[in-house]
Design an enzyme around this catalytic site. Structure first.
Site, PDB file in Angstrom:
ATOM      1  N   LYS A  13       0.836  -1.216   0.000  1.00 58.98           N
ATOM      2  CA  LYS A  13       0.000   0.000   0.000  1.00 58.98           C
ATOM      3  C   LYS A  13       0.865   1.257   0.000  1.00 58.98           C
ATOM      4  O   LYS A  13       0.664   2.163  -0.811  1.00 58.98           O
ATOM      5  CB  LYS A  13      -0.936   0.017   1.225  1.00 58.98           C
ATOM      6  CG  LYS A  13      -1.877  -1.172   1.317  1.00 58.98           C
ATOM      7  CD  LYS A  13      -2.791  -1.102   2.528  1.00 58.98           C
ATOM      8  CE  LYS A  13      -2.061  -1.103   3.862  1.00 58.98           C
ATOM      9  NZ  LYS A  13      -1.320  -2.354   4.147  1.00 58.98           N
ATOM     10  N   ARG A  88      -9.670   0.445   8.773  1.00 57.51           N
ATOM     11  CA  ARG A  88      -9.183  -0.906   9.019  1.00 57.51           C
ATOM     12  C   ARG A  88     -10.223  -1.749   9.754  1.00 57.51           C
ATOM     13  O   ARG A  88      -9.958  -2.909  10.044  1.00 57.51           O
ATOM     14  CB  ARG A  88      -7.933  -0.821   9.904  1.00 57.51           C
ATOM     15  CG  ARG A  88      -6.623  -1.122   9.189  1.00 57.51           C
ATOM     16  CD  ARG A  88      -5.518  -0.844  10.189  1.00 57.51           C
ATOM     17  NE  ARG A  88      -4.311  -1.561   9.913  1.00 57.51           N
ATOM     18  CZ  ARG A  88      -3.275  -1.042   9.261  1.00 57.51           C
ATOM     19  NH1 ARG A  88      -3.332   0.178   8.771  1.00 57.51           N
ATOM     20  NH2 ARG A  88      -2.178  -1.740   9.109  1.00 57.51           N
ATOM     21  N   ARG A 127      11.383  -5.898   4.825  1.00 61.14           N
ATOM     22  CA  ARG A 127      11.112  -4.459   4.646  1.00 61.14           C
ATOM     23  C   ARG A 127      12.091  -3.618   5.457  1.00 61.14           C
ATOM     24  O   ARG A 127      12.378  -3.909   6.617  1.00 61.14           O
ATOM     25  CB  ARG A 127       9.682  -4.123   5.086  1.00 61.14           C
ATOM     26  CG  ARG A 127       9.424  -2.618   5.096  1.00 61.14           C
ATOM     27  CD  ARG A 127       7.970  -2.269   5.040  1.00 61.14           C
ATOM     28  NE  ARG A 127       7.217  -2.659   6.228  1.00 61.14           N
ATOM     29  CZ  ARG A 127       5.890  -2.504   6.343  1.00 61.14           C
ATOM     30  NH1 ARG A 127       5.192  -1.972   5.355  1.00 61.14           N
ATOM     31  NH2 ARG A 127       5.277  -2.892   7.438  1.00 61.14           N
ATOM     32  N   ARG A 160      11.486  -1.745  10.943  1.00 52.96           N
ATOM     33  CA  ARG A 160      10.473  -1.307  11.908  1.00 52.96           C
ATOM     34  C   ARG A 160      10.354  -2.339  13.022  1.00 52.96           C
ATOM     35  O   ARG A 160      10.401  -3.531  12.773  1.00 52.96           O
ATOM     36  CB  ARG A 160       9.117  -1.185  11.200  1.00 52.96           C
ATOM     37  CG  ARG A 160       8.795   0.209  10.716  1.00 52.96           C
ATOM     38  CD  ARG A 160       7.633   0.236   9.774  1.00 52.96           C
ATOM     39  NE  ARG A 160       6.410  -0.391  10.281  1.00 52.96           N
ATOM     40  CZ  ARG A 160       5.257  -0.389   9.622  1.00 52.96           C
ATOM     41  NH1 ARG A 160       5.156   0.205   8.435  1.00 52.96           N
ATOM     42  NH2 ARG A 160       4.189  -0.971  10.124  1.00 52.96           N
ATOM     43  N   ARG A 171      -0.167  -9.173  13.306  1.00 51.01           N
ATOM     44  CA  ARG A 171      -0.777  -8.138  12.458  1.00 51.01           C
ATOM     45  C   ARG A 171      -1.561  -8.757  11.311  1.00 51.01           C
ATOM     46  O   ARG A 171      -2.609  -8.248  10.921  1.00 51.01           O
ATOM     47  CB  ARG A 171       0.306  -7.183  11.935  1.00 51.01           C
ATOM     48  CG  ARG A 171       0.814  -6.255  13.029  1.00 51.01           C
ATOM     49  CD  ARG A 171       2.146  -5.650  12.694  1.00 51.01           C
ATOM     50  NE  ARG A 171       2.111  -4.894  11.470  1.00 51.01           N
ATOM     51  CZ  ARG A 171       3.136  -4.758  10.638  1.00 51.01           C
ATOM     52  NH1 ARG A 171       4.281  -5.352  10.897  1.00 51.01           N
ATOM     53  NH2 ARG A 171       3.012  -4.034   9.565  1.00 51.01           N
TER      54      ARG A 171
HETATM   55  P1  ADP Z   1       1.316  -1.670   7.415  1.00 51.81           P
HETATM   56  O1  ADP Z   1       1.662  -0.657   6.366  1.00 51.81           O
HETATM   57  O2  ADP Z   1       2.398  -2.684   7.583  1.00 51.81           O
HETATM   58  O3  ADP Z   1      -0.025  -2.280   7.192  1.00 51.81           O
HETATM   59  P2  ADP Z   1       0.734   0.587   9.082  1.00 51.81           P
HETATM   60  O4  ADP Z   1       1.883   1.504   9.007  1.00 51.81           O
HETATM   61  O5  ADP Z   1      -0.436   0.864   8.216  1.00 51.81           O
HETATM   62  O6  ADP Z   1       1.272  -0.887   8.787  1.00 51.81           O
HETATM   63  O7  ADP Z   1       0.202   0.450  10.565  1.00 51.81           O
HETATM   64  C1  ADP Z   1       1.100   0.232  11.637  1.00 51.81           C
HETATM   65  C2  ADP Z   1       0.310   0.124  12.922  1.00 51.81           C
HETATM   66  O8  ADP Z   1      -0.377   1.370  13.177  1.00 51.81           O
HETATM   67  C3  ADP Z   1      -0.791  -0.924  12.966  1.00 51.81           C
HETATM   68  O9  ADP Z   1      -0.303  -2.209  13.294  1.00 51.81           O
HETATM   69  C4  ADP Z   1      -1.714  -0.347  14.048  1.00 51.81           C
HETATM   70  O10 ADP Z   1      -1.182  -0.573  15.338  1.00 51.81           O
HETATM   71  C5  ADP Z   1      -1.640   1.148  13.770  1.00 51.81           C
HETATM   72  N1  ADP Z   1      -2.683   1.579  12.809  1.00 51.81           N
HETATM   73  C6  ADP Z   1      -2.476   2.085  11.561  1.00 51.81           C
HETATM   74  N2  ADP Z   1      -3.640   2.379  10.968  1.00 51.81           N
HETATM   75  C7  ADP Z   1      -4.631   2.072  11.847  1.00 51.81           C
HETATM   76  C8  ADP Z   1      -6.045   2.117  11.814  1.00 51.81           C
HETATM   77  N3  ADP Z   1      -6.715   2.560  10.742  1.00 51.81           N
HETATM   78  N4  ADP Z   1      -6.721   1.698  12.918  1.00 51.81           N
HETATM   79  C9  ADP Z   1      -6.072   1.267  13.992  1.00 51.81           C
HETATM   80  N5  ADP Z   1      -4.752   1.161  14.100  1.00 51.81           N
HETATM   81  C10 ADP Z   1      -4.001   1.552  13.037  1.00 51.81           C
HETATM   82  P1  ADP Z   2       2.188  -1.898   3.198  1.00 57.53           P
HETATM   83  O1  ADP Z   2       2.205  -0.399   3.216  1.00 57.53           O
HETATM   84  O2  ADP Z   2       0.974  -2.449   2.516  1.00 57.53           O
HETATM   85  O3  ADP Z   2       2.401  -2.510   4.538  1.00 57.53           O
HETATM   86  P2  ADP Z   2       4.768  -1.645   1.834  1.00 57.53           P
HETATM   87  O4  ADP Z   2       4.461  -0.723   0.707  1.00 57.53           O
HETATM   88  O5  ADP Z   2       5.512  -1.098   2.980  1.00 57.53           O
HETATM   89  O6  ADP Z   2       3.420  -2.393   2.306  1.00 57.53           O
HETATM   90  O7  ADP Z   2       5.573  -2.890   1.218  1.00 57.53           O
HETATM   91  C1  ADP Z   2       5.986  -3.978   2.052  1.00 57.53           C
HETATM   92  C2  ADP Z   2       7.323  -4.541   1.510  1.00 57.53           C
HETATM   93  O8  ADP Z   2       7.093  -5.177   0.256  1.00 57.53           O
HETATM   94  C3  ADP Z   2       8.376  -3.473   1.257  1.00 57.53           C
HETATM   95  O9  ADP Z   2       9.632  -4.025   1.608  1.00 57.53           O
HETATM   96  C4  ADP Z   2       8.289  -3.211  -0.248  1.00 57.53           C
HETATM   97  O10 ADP Z   2       9.529  -2.789  -0.790  1.00 57.53           O
HETATM   98  C5  ADP Z   2       7.857  -4.568  -0.789  1.00 57.53           C
HETATM   99  N1  ADP Z   2       6.961  -4.484  -1.965  1.00 57.53           N
HETATM  100  C6  ADP Z   2       5.934  -3.616  -2.141  1.00 57.53           C
HETATM  101  N2  ADP Z   2       5.300  -3.836  -3.306  1.00 57.53           N
HETATM  102  C7  ADP Z   2       5.934  -4.868  -3.895  1.00 57.53           C
HETATM  103  C8  ADP Z   2       5.747  -5.577  -5.127  1.00 57.53           C
HETATM  104  N3  ADP Z   2       4.761  -5.247  -5.996  1.00 57.53           N
HETATM  105  N4  ADP Z   2       6.579  -6.602  -5.415  1.00 57.53           N
HETATM  106  C9  ADP Z   2       7.579  -6.932  -4.552  1.00 57.53           C
HETATM  107  N5  ADP Z   2       7.797  -6.318  -3.372  1.00 57.53           N
HETATM  108  C10 ADP Z   2       7.005  -5.293  -3.038  1.00 57.53           C
END
Ligand code: ADP
Ligand code: ADP
Ligand code: ZN
Length: 213
Positions: A13, A88, A127, A160, A171
């Site tokens: 995302k 979420r 990541r 992270r 998660r």
């Molecule tokens: P990822 O990109 O790996 O999905 P995020 O950066 O979006 O992780 O979220 C990291 C953490 O922040 C989540 O595990 C949660 O604890 C909190 N968080 C983020 N967005 C929300 C949301 N919409 N509602 C509740 N908690 C959230």
């Molecule tokens: P999210 O925000 O959904 O948690 P991220 O954008 O942080 O996900 O991506 C999670 C990991 O996967 C990062 O290390 C990123 O570089 C990798 N990644 C993202 N998109 C792709 C893809 N299309 N193919 C391979 N690796 C990817």
């Protein structure tokens, strides 16, 4: 354009958001980024949410929704926004809908980035993120040019805390239980655009932009 990026942790995302906002010219609003910035700056909000992020649990809906509306009500969101990681839960989606109705606005599309669990675990384990600018990398798939150093701003890249293995599994389970039902919710609203998140990053961005035209 008022858009949501939906998908499990590690779906890509944030990576897609970084690409899409260049073409769409709308602000990228990541609740995760907002929470992490507040934790780093030791604000009141940061103190309140830290334990949730550390454990991979969701921050309570009411607090999260308030933070999002504070952001969406800022001037730069007037013509659109790209929400990443919000909503979420169903209650968050309901609160978003109600707030939009109150403001006479509506969503254009919900982009559902589909990636299976095995792939997610590998992506999250590998990541790395820039400490300073938040740019996202992967040790195997998208490495920095110089090891450990951000291509964009030359700061240090780190793992992270919540990308350590046990939190990752937590998660993903939270996603399955609380967030996945949003796919049906937004399908019923006629807003879902499901894309294959295992495609190469730039190819996928192109596909999303085409679909939004
Ligand atoms: P990822 O990109 O790996 O999905 P995020 O950066 O979006 O992780 O979220 C990291 C953490 O922040 C989540 O595990 C949660 O604890 C909190 N968080 C983020 N967005 C929300 C949301 N919409 N509602 C509740 N908690 C959230
Ligand atoms: P999210 O925000 O959904 O948690 P991220 O954008 O942080 O996900 O991506 C999670 C990991 O996967 C990062 O290390 C990123 O570089 C990798 N990644 C993202 N998109 C792709 C893809 N299309 N193919 C391979 N690796 C990817
Ligand atoms: Zn950087």
């Amino acid at each position: 354009m008022k858009l949501i990026l939906l998908g499990p942790p590690g779906a890509g995302k944030g990576t897609q958001a970084a690409n899409l906002i260049n073409s769409l010219n709308i602000p990228h609003i990541s609740t995760g980024d907002i929470f992490r910035a507040n934790i780093k700056n030791e604000t009141e909000l940061g103190k309140e949410v830290k334990s949730y992020l550390d454990e991979g649990r969701l921050v309570p809906d009411e607090l999260t929704t308030r933070v999002v509306w504070d952001r969406l009500d800022q001037e730069d969101c007037k013509d659109g926004f790209l929400l990443d990681g919000f909503p979420r839960t169903i209650p968050q989606a309901e609160a978003l809908k109600q707030g939009l109705v109150e403001r006479g606005l509506k969503l254009d599309r919900v982009i559902n980035v589909d990636v299976e669990k095995d792939v997610l675990v590998k992506r999250l384990a590998g990541r790395r993120v820039c400490k300073n600018c938040g740019a996202t990398y992967h040790v195997a798939g998208k490495p920095t040019k110089v090891e450990g150093i951000c291509d964009v701003c030359n700061s240090e890249v780190i793992q992270r805390d919540d990308d350590k293995e046990e939190t990752v599994l937590n998660r993903i389970e939270v996603y399955e239980n609380q967030t996945k039902p949003l796919i049906d919710y937004y399908t019923e609203e006629g807003l879902i655009l499901t894309v294959d998140g295992t495609k190469p990053i730039d190819e996928l961005s192109g596909e999303i932009l085409d679909a939004l035209k």
